[in-house]
Design a protein around this motif. Structure first.
Motif, PDB file in Angstrom:
ATOM      1  N   THR A 164       0.861  -1.173   0.000  1.00  0.00           N
ATOM      2  CA  THR A 164       0.000   0.000   0.000  1.00  0.00           C
ATOM      3  C   THR A 164       0.903   1.230   0.000  1.00  0.00           C
ATOM      4  N   THR A 165       0.410   2.345  -0.511  1.00  0.00           N
ATOM      5  CA  THR A 165       1.170   3.581  -0.410  1.00  0.00           C
ATOM      6  C   THR A 165       0.859   4.328   0.881  1.00  0.00           C
ATOM      7  N   GLY A 166      -0.206   3.898   1.577  1.00  0.00           N
ATOM      8  CA  GLY A 166      -0.662   4.669   2.728  1.00  0.00           C
ATOM      9  C   GLY A 166      -1.390   5.919   2.311  1.00  0.00           C
ATOM     10  N   SER A 167      -1.566   6.093   1.009  1.00  0.00           N
ATOM     11  CA  SER A 167      -2.252   7.282   0.483  1.00  0.00           C
ATOM     12  C   SER A 167      -3.470   6.843  -0.327  1.00  0.00           C
ATOM     13  N   LYS A 168      -3.335   6.772  -1.672  1.00  0.00           N
ATOM     14  CA  LYS A 168      -4.495   6.467  -2.497  1.00  0.00           C
ATOM     15  C   LYS A 168      -4.401   5.146  -3.245  1.00  0.00           C
ATOM     16  N   GLY A 169      -3.245   4.497  -3.232  1.00  0.00           N
ATOM     17  CA  GLY A 169      -3.126   3.323  -4.080  1.00  0.00           C
ATOM     18  C   GLY A 169      -2.074   2.336  -3.626  1.00  0.00           C
ATOM     19  N   TYR A 234       6.962   0.738   5.241  1.00  0.00           N
ATOM     20  CA  TYR A 234       6.631   1.004   6.645  1.00  0.00           C
ATOM     21  C   TYR A 234       6.723   2.481   7.025  1.00  0.00           C
ATOM     22  N   ALA A 235       6.815   3.373   6.041  1.00  0.00           N
ATOM     23  CA  ALA A 235       6.845   4.805   6.330  1.00  0.00           C
ATOM     24  C   ALA A 235       5.452   5.323   6.652  1.00  0.00           C
ATOM     25  N   VAL A 236       5.409   6.343   7.507  1.00  0.00           N
ATOM     26  CA  VAL A 236       4.167   7.023   7.868  1.00  0.00           C
ATOM     27  C   VAL A 236       3.837   8.051   6.794  1.00  0.00           C
ATOM     28  N   PRO A 243      -1.610   6.795   8.387  1.00  0.00           N
ATOM     29  CA  PRO A 243      -1.548   5.538   7.638  1.00  0.00           C
ATOM     30  C   PRO A 243      -0.115   5.194   7.241  1.00  0.00           C
ATOM     31  N   ILE A 244       0.119   3.904   7.032  1.00  0.00           N
ATOM     32  CA  ILE A 244       1.455   3.373   6.786  1.00  0.00           C
ATOM     33  C   ILE A 244       1.544   2.773   5.382  1.00  0.00           C
ATOM     34  N   ALA A 245       2.663   3.022   4.707  1.00  0.00           N
ATOM     35  CA  ALA A 245       2.977   2.319   3.460  1.00  0.00           C
ATOM     36  C   ALA A 245       3.354   0.889   3.830  1.00  0.00           C
ATOM     37  N   THR A 246       2.436  -0.041   3.576  1.00  0.00           N
ATOM     38  CA  THR A 246       2.523  -1.376   4.171  1.00  0.00           C
ATOM     39  C   THR A 246       2.783  -2.459   3.132  1.00  0.00           C
ATOM     40  N   PRO A 247       3.924  -3.158   3.206  1.00  0.00           N
ATOM     41  CA  PRO A 247       4.132  -4.325   2.346  1.00  0.00           C
ATOM     42  C   PRO A 247       3.072  -5.394   2.601  1.00  0.00           C
ATOM     43  N   TRP A 262      -3.655   0.164   7.401  1.00  0.00           N
ATOM     44  CA  TRP A 262      -2.808   0.075   8.588  1.00  0.00           C
ATOM     45  C   TRP A 262      -2.269   1.449   8.960  1.00  0.00           C
ATOM     46  N   THR A 263      -2.138   1.679  10.251  1.00  0.00           N
ATOM     47  CA  THR A 263      -1.770   2.992  10.767  1.00  0.00           C
ATOM     48  C   THR A 263      -0.649   2.862  11.795  1.00  0.00           C
ATOM     49  N   ILE A 264      -0.196   4.025  12.283  1.00  0.00           N
ATOM     50  CA  ILE A 264       0.796   4.050  13.353  1.00  0.00           C
ATOM     51  C   ILE A 264       0.386   3.150  14.511  1.00  0.00           C
TER      52      ILE A 264
END
Length: 309
Positions: A164-169, A234-236, A243-247, A262-264
């Motif tokens: 995930t990008t933790g943003s839009k996609g 895993y960046a915020v 939200p987190i950029a989640t593998p 996923w979030t902090i």
């Protein structure tokens, strides 16, 4: 605070960084300290572009490419030549202490360059950035796009990874062996995207102008360029809830994962229950040269899309 033998003086832990969620700078620092054992291995070979929010996500933000003079000597630097001339010294994060230090400097989101610090002209990954069409939060279309890219890569005997990008996609990543330069990687990425557009022109597009996309998913491969970056695993991200950029693993895409699931607060629990899906990514590195002919053959089997004329 002493980490890895380095004393780090933390400041303003109580400053609110995410107002709606009530999360503070201290929460940000604690998050990065918790995930460092999993996150740092994904960062340690690359320069970082630092996205900083000194007053939280509602305040002004800026990017630091150049390592400030006041950063401690124990944080590694890599001299990064600019194409237009000159250079800057990007920080390289190789330890928990380095990651916590960045968080204390209000680096909300570290972005990584696409080439390793010892081979800046040859990327070790190819990347697609997939966002849904404008004015929609129907993430099923970008999940489907990610799976379509995976299918094409499997036809070319390439494996890929998704986050995930933790943003839009989502980002889809193909690890490379550093034999190709950025121009060759970008051309390969463009042609694999073109193959998808030819196969399903009603779903996908390479049109850069939003007005020309007409509800289709833009297969954005433009990040495959010298000096470009992608958000670190895993960046915020600078959005409410943190939200987190989640593998992810591919089954999670099939099961309906969304970009901000996923979030902090929830990501550490995820890592306590599930191994890092990207733990083995650095063991892989594919060559594109032997697959160029395969890709050309696949392209010849499809009629050119209208947007190519």
């Amino acid at each position: 605070m002493k980490i890895d033998g380095h004393e780090i003086e933390l400041s303003n832990r109580d400053k609110v960084f995410f107002p709606e969620a009530g999360l503070t700078k201290g929460d940000l620092i604690d998050y990065y300290e918790q995930v460092a054992p999993v996150m740092v291995p994904h960062m340690k070979h690359y320069g970082v572009s630092m996205q900083r929010f000194p007053d939280g996500i509602d305040g002004d933000s800026f990017y630091n490419k150049d390592t400030p003079d006041y950063f401690p000597d124990w944080i590694e630097r890599i001299n990064f030549p600019k194409q237009e001339g000159g250079s800057f010294n990007a920080p390289v994060i190789t330890s928990k202490a380095g990651l916590v230090y960045l968080a204390n400097q209000a680096v909300l989101t570290p972005h990584l360059y696409l080439a390793r610090k010892d081979n800046l002209n040859h990327p070790d990954k190819m990347i697609y950035d997939l966002d849904p069409p404008e004015d929609t939060t129907d993430y099923s279309v970008v999940r489907e796009a990610a799976l379509a890219i995976r299918q094409v890569m499997q036809e070319l005997e390439l494996e890929c990874w998704v986050q995930t990008t933790g943003s839009k996609g989502f980002h889809v990543i193909i690890p490379l062996d550093c034999s190709a330069d950025f121009d060759a990687v970008r051309e390969f990425a463009k042609d694999t995207a073109r193959l998808l557009v030819r196969r399903e022109p009603d779903k996908y597009t390479l049109e850069q102008r939003k007005s020309d996309r007409k509800g289709r998913v833009f297969l954005d491969m433009l990040r495959n360029a010298y000096g470009a970056t992608a958000v670190a695993p895993y960046a915020v991200r600078a959005r409410e809830e943190g939200p987190i950029a989640t593998p992810l693993d591919w089954q999670e895409i099939k099961d309906g994962a969304s970009p901000r699931d996923w979030t902090i607060e929830s990501l550490p629990r995820r890592l306590a229950q599930k191994d890092d899906p990207w733990a083995g990514i650095r063991k892989h590195g594919y060559s594109l040269s032997g697959r160029r002919e395969q890709l050309d053959e696949l392209l010849e089997q499809e009629e050119p899309a209208d947007e190519e004329s």
